[in-house]
Scaffold this active site. Sequence first.
Site, PDB file in Angstrom:
ATOM      1  N   LYS A   1     -10.004   1.041  -1.651  1.00 58.61           N
ATOM      2  CA  LYS A   1     -10.220   0.563  -0.164  1.00 58.61           C
ATOM      3  C   LYS A   1     -11.324   0.995   0.631  1.00 58.61           C
ATOM      4  O   LYS A   1     -11.812   2.037   0.328  1.00 58.61           O
ATOM      5  CB  LYS A   1      -8.818   1.291   0.771  1.00 58.61           C
ATOM      6  CG  LYS A   1      -8.630   0.847   1.879  1.00 58.61           C
ATOM      7  CD  LYS A   1      -7.247   1.518   2.519  1.00 58.61           C
ATOM      8  CE  LYS A   1      -7.201   1.074   4.189  1.00 58.61           C
ATOM      9  NZ  LYS A   1      -5.770   1.807   4.561  1.00 58.61           N
TER      10      LYS A   1
ATOM     11  N   CYS B   1      -4.764  -3.382   3.844  1.00 57.72           N
ATOM     12  CA  CYS B   1      -4.431  -3.040   5.128  1.00 57.72           C
ATOM     13  C   CYS B   1      -5.618  -2.982   5.995  1.00 57.72           C
ATOM     14  O   CYS B   1      -6.196  -4.145   6.495  1.00 57.72           O
ATOM     15  CB  CYS B   1      -3.811  -1.753   5.269  1.00 57.72           C
ATOM     16  SG  CYS B   1      -2.880  -1.132   6.360  1.00 57.72           S
TER      17      CYS B   1
ATOM     18  N   GLU C   1       0.643  -1.187  -0.027  1.00 57.09           N
ATOM     19  CA  GLU C   1       0.215  -0.110  -0.031  1.00 57.09           C
ATOM     20  C   GLU C   1       0.950   1.318  -0.066  1.00 57.09           C
ATOM     21  O   GLU C   1       1.908   1.271   0.546  1.00 57.09           O
ATOM     22  CB  GLU C   1      -1.006  -0.004   1.212  1.00 57.09           C
ATOM     23  CG  GLU C   1      -1.893   1.060   1.197  1.00 57.09           C
ATOM     24  CD  GLU C   1      -2.704   1.326   2.701  1.00 57.09           C
ATOM     25  OE1 GLU C   1      -3.574   1.699   2.666  1.00 57.09           O
ATOM     26  OE2 GLU C   1      -2.093   0.491   3.604  1.00 57.09           O
TER      27      GLU C   1
END
Length: 286
Positions: free
Chosen positions: A120, A154, A44
């Site tokens: 995300k 993440c 990321e």
Amino acid sequence: MKYRVAAVQYHLEDISSFEQFASQVTHYVRNASEYGVQFVLFPEFLTTQLLSIGDEAGKPLPIDQLPVFTEAYLALFRQLASEYNMHIVGGTHVVDVGGGKRQNTAHLFHPDGRVDTQAKIHLTPTEVEEWDMAPGDGLAVFETPYGTIAMLTCYDIEFPEIVRMARAKGADVIFCPSCTDDRHGFYRVRYCCHARTVENQVYIVTTGTVGSLRRVDFMRANYGQAAVITPNDIPFPPAGIMSEGDVNQDMLIVADLDLSLLDDVRKAGSVTTWRDRRTDLYTDWS
């Protein structure tokens, strides 16, 4: 089906040109190709390195300038995926999505030139308050010659529901690019990766940034380690770790994934967590 994956512990350092970024990315892809991998994962926010190039006055670029590099980013990774006949999860890159909004978006580059994206879904306070990001509003899975995969970035991996959705849509492997600045954040992501493999009987390939961007706000500290994580059952390593890197080192790891083993443990493992979910009590997202 078996295939080989690599995950890059990408070393962030200040640069002065896009060419330096391209050279570093190419190095890792070339290195991965020497091991005969079919997939390589970058972390990321690796493109935040481009902010350190700075403006004409020598000041680092703000986050809202990162989408300026989107065309060059796409061209670079498309070319590398084609040249090395490799599927590349190019970490995440911040893109404009219209209406003055930006999203932190994972990109899957296919060797044939196609590019799949997954924004995300869950954003950290820093992404919202400091970088004014907008969350993704949907989950996709992606078909490849090596099966169905998902990209969850993440913080996303810390939410069991979204990973359950990915598995219900057919994903056997979750690629999880990450960026954490300290051990607390790193272990939150890492432990959740282990939990998700147990719950859904999937592989998770994860990695993070290492090094430091001294000129870029919120990227001055990075704590990262790549890992290929498996369910905790007899066909796999007891600790569920097929491969892992050395913490905070500039390197990549390689592992072979055997999807047939996932089928085996789902049908007749020591526990069968995917089969035994109680859909009479809670939602089955399939």
